[in-house]
Design an enzyme around this catalytic site. Sequence first.
Site, PDB file in Angstrom:
ATOM      1  N   CYS A   1      17.021   4.545  10.084  1.00 17.06           N
ATOM      2  CA  CYS A   1      15.698   4.203  10.622  1.00 17.06           C
ATOM      3  C   CYS A   1      14.745   3.843   9.479  1.00 17.06           C
ATOM      4  O   CYS A   1      14.837   2.752   8.928  1.00 17.06           O
ATOM      5  CB  CYS A   1      15.173   5.323  11.508  1.00 17.06           C
ATOM      6  SG  CYS A   1      13.811   4.787  12.591  1.00 17.06           S
TER       7      CYS A   1
ATOM      8  N   HIS B   1      19.630   6.195  15.264  1.00 15.46           N
ATOM      9  CA  HIS B   1      19.633   7.574  14.765  1.00 15.46           C
ATOM     10  C   HIS B   1      20.956   8.267  15.101  1.00 15.46           C
ATOM     11  O   HIS B   1      21.088   8.894  16.156  1.00 15.46           O
ATOM     12  CB  HIS B   1      18.488   8.372  15.401  1.00 15.46           C
ATOM     13  CG  HIS B   1      17.140   8.076  14.841  1.00 15.46           C
ATOM     14  ND1 HIS B   1      16.637   8.698  13.719  1.00 15.46           N
ATOM     15  CD2 HIS B   1      16.187   7.205  15.250  1.00 15.46           C
ATOM     16  CE1 HIS B   1      15.428   8.235  13.459  1.00 15.46           C
ATOM     17  NE2 HIS B   1      15.132   7.329  14.366  1.00 15.46           N
TER      18      HIS B   1
ATOM     19  N   GLU C   1      21.969  10.951  13.925  1.00 16.32           N
ATOM     20  CA  GLU C   1      21.748  12.407  13.870  1.00 16.32           C
ATOM     21  C   GLU C   1      21.102  12.964  15.131  1.00 16.32           C
ATOM     22  O   GLU C   1      21.103  14.178  15.348  1.00 16.32           O
ATOM     23  CB  GLU C   1      20.903  12.760  12.638  1.00 16.32           C
ATOM     24  CG  GLU C   1      19.401  12.588  12.789  1.00 16.32           C
ATOM     25  CD  GLU C   1      18.905  11.149  12.696  1.00 16.32           C
ATOM     26  OE1 GLU C   1      17.690  10.961  12.559  1.00 16.32           O
ATOM     27  OE2 GLU C   1      19.735  10.212  12.774  1.00 16.32           O
TER      28      GLU C   1
END
Length: 238
Positions: free
Chosen positions: A98, A188, A190
């Site tokens: 990001c 993302h 994560e």
Amino acid sequence: MASVLIVKTGDAFPEVVDQHGDFETLFVNQLSHSLPAHLVLQVWDAQRDTEAPELESLAGIVITGSHSMVSHAEPWSEALKPWLQTALANDIPMLGVCYGHQLMAAAFGGVSDYHPAGRESGTRAVRLTQAGQQDPLFNQLPGTFAAHLSHAQSVMQAPHGATVLAHNSHDAHQALRYGPRQWSVQFHPEFNVPVMRAYIERQGAALRDQGEDPITLAAEVTDAPEATSLLQRFLTFV
């Protein structure tokens, strides 16, 4: 023991931090599942600690997201650019996410700025390019996969020589490769489902202002295991 450095470039929303952990914690939670015995994870808060770690001590670098904007050229962010350029020249494995994606692209000669179509948020389909299908990090992913996204800025112009690995209807540069072991992604990997929904809830007003329904976006959030798998696969290149 060799270190994989998580470069923390910002803080998540307070409610996300309270319930799920800050950005660096989300990465630690995912990376620690498959961390080889010879590697340890370290965290460097680049906003608050201006002394960059020595690159010679690092086996790999992961750069987190942030609520800052790369185009605002904050001093701490600008200071990272030559450090990243040296890391690339030294072939240190890197994965930017990001903000990290946009920062790497800007550091290597591209342009990151506000996307004219506005914010992209939610679980969206991302498609591999032909180069992505052949890329050593991405080649085990399906041609189209789900990924969690939350960003207002994008890589508007990729650096000269960068390879576009993935895209979608909103963003032409969902993933880039800059060198043999240097990648960045707009999405993302994560994030999990609760974190993605928390971001949509926080951004509800902005999403409504651009004609999207946050309730529908939240209902459409699904697991994104293929995107998340990139974190574990990245460790094989460290």
